[in-house]
Enzyme design. Structure first.
Site, PDB file in Angstrom:
ATOM      1  N   THR A 344       0.837  -1.040   0.196  1.00 53.33           N
ATOM      2  CA  THR A 344       0.082  -0.125   0.023  1.00 53.33           C
ATOM      3  C   THR A 344       0.810   1.186   0.022  1.00 53.33           C
ATOM      4  OG1 THR A 344      -0.228  -0.101   2.212  1.00 53.33           O
ATOM      5  CG2 THR A 344      -1.917  -1.208   1.217  1.00 53.33           C
ATOM      6  N   SER A 345       0.277   2.377  -0.566  1.00 49.99           N
ATOM      7  CA  SER A 345       1.048   3.459  -0.499  1.00 49.99           C
ATOM      8  C   SER A 345       1.362   4.079   0.862  1.00 49.99           C
ATOM      9  CB  SER A 345       0.316   4.613  -1.369  1.00 49.99           C
ATOM     10  OG  SER A 345       0.247   4.167  -2.676  1.00 49.99           O
ATOM     11  N   GLU A 346       2.355   4.484   1.046  1.00 55.28           N
ATOM     12  CA  GLU A 346       2.832   5.326   2.551  1.00 55.28           C
ATOM     13  C   GLU A 346       2.279   6.613   2.594  1.00 55.28           C
ATOM     14  OE1 GLU A 346       6.905   4.709   2.915  1.00 55.28           O
ATOM     15  OE2 GLU A 346       6.761   2.233   2.855  1.00 55.28           O
TER      16      GLU A 346
END
Length: 346
Positions: A344-346
């Site tokens: 997932t995108s941080e």
């Protein structure tokens, strides 16, 4: 082939037949840069279709064991090529298939490097006991961006865009039941039905954000998952995967997961295993050469490692089939190999 030489010089060195050429970056495949708006992604360093044809013809002239065959034409009329090393029809035979999706090019770059490798003394005697077939670019129209739809939203710079689809916007890797398009017709009619093939590795690229055990993968593998596949075919497919895993995963720069793939027989991995009894393996390398989704594209600093991963995969499987060691491979690792997940995108 100046662009091809430029590609290799820019993107790192290769390991071919046990000869190690120093690469400047450690763990480059897993930790190589994603596209973030700053990374260079330039398609002009990739081999064009015409350059590929010239390269194949040059290698055929140099190599006594190599034969080049035109198996059909693409939607836009480009010749589709099969590279053949057939020393004995009774030998086990493996097919390597690349670029069903036109924007997944580094496996083609690796296949071309492997063809040159087969013409050297490093594989002396290996081809006496195994036949090798290579389709190095099944979707040249998509690879050259010669399509009947717009590619303006694609990310890469360079002299062309590369797209997953064929010239009329269709996915060739969903056409292995109906076989509507000339590219898949050529593959089935003039390769799969014309030769007695035992194994196939279908080489692709996936997005750049897949991970296993918290680390980004260099690629992922999967055997046929349709319930209609013969259990012995599936077992041998798993053994093929074991050869690849044992070659790539321990390298330090390679890190493989299990691909989360479907069971539809329209997909080559599944349909070809059922229709022809061929043991098949999907290998999805990390990152794509071009796409409209930023998370699918990988900065080109990892190109050399992905090409090297392809060369090492092809070399290891050919050797294992030639010496028969593939038949002793333990497939138990599949039971504990985690299915990759998407970071997932941080």
């Amino acid at each position: 082939m100046n662009k091809r030489l430029l590609t290799l010089s820019l993107t790192g060195a290769l390991i071919i037949g046990g000869t190690i050429f120093t690469s400047p970056v450690v763990n480059a495949v897993g930790n190589g840069p994603n596209y973030n708006g700053n990374e260079q992604i330039n398609t002009s360093i990739l081999t064009t279709y015409d350059e590929m044809v010239d390269y194949l013809q040059t290698q055929e002239a140099k190599q006594d064991q190599m034969e080049l065959e035109v198996i059909g034409q693409s939607t836009k009329g480009r010749d589709l090529y099969l590279v053949k090393y057939v020393s004995n029809p009774e030998n086990p035979t493996i097919l390597f298939l690349t670029q069903q999706h036109g924007n997944e090019q580094l496996t083609t770059e690796g296949a071309l490097e492997f063809i040159k490798h087969l013409g050297t003394g490093k594989t002396k005697g290996v081809l006496d006991n195994v036949n090798v077939l290579i389709v190095p670019m099944l979707n040249p129209d998509g690879a050259m961006g010669d399509v009947d739809f717009e590619l303006d939203d694609y990310i890469a710079g360079g002299d062309r865009h590369l797209t997953r689809y064929n010239a009329v916007g269709e996915d060739l890797n969903r056409d292995h039941v109906n076989k509507i398009f000339p590219e898949t017709q050529a593959l089935h009619n003039n390769v799969l039905r014309a030769y007695d093939i035992d194994y196939m590795i279908d080489l692709h690229h996936q997005g750049a954000q897949s991970e296993r055990d918290g680390e980004l993968v260099s690629g992922s593998i999967l055997y046929p998952t349709t319930e209609n596949a013969d259990p012995e075919v599936v077992h041998k497919s798993k053994q093929l995967g074991a050869v690849v895993f044992d070659k790539i995963d321990p390298t330090g720069w390679g890190h493989l997961g299990k691909y989360n793939g479907g069971s539809a027989e329209t997909i080559s991995r599944n349909g070809i295993s059922v229709e022809y009894g061929i043991s098949t393996l999907l290998f999805e390398m990390r990152g794509m050469s071009d796409h409209f989704y930023e998370s699918y594209v990988l900065g080109q600093k990892s190109n050399g490692y992905l090409i090297k991963q392809t060369v090492n995969t092809l070399d290891a499987t050919v050797r294992a089939i030639s010496d028969g060691s593939i038949n002793d491979k333990d497939v138990a690792f599949w039971d504990t190999l985690p299915t990759q997940t998407t970071r997932t995108s941080e």
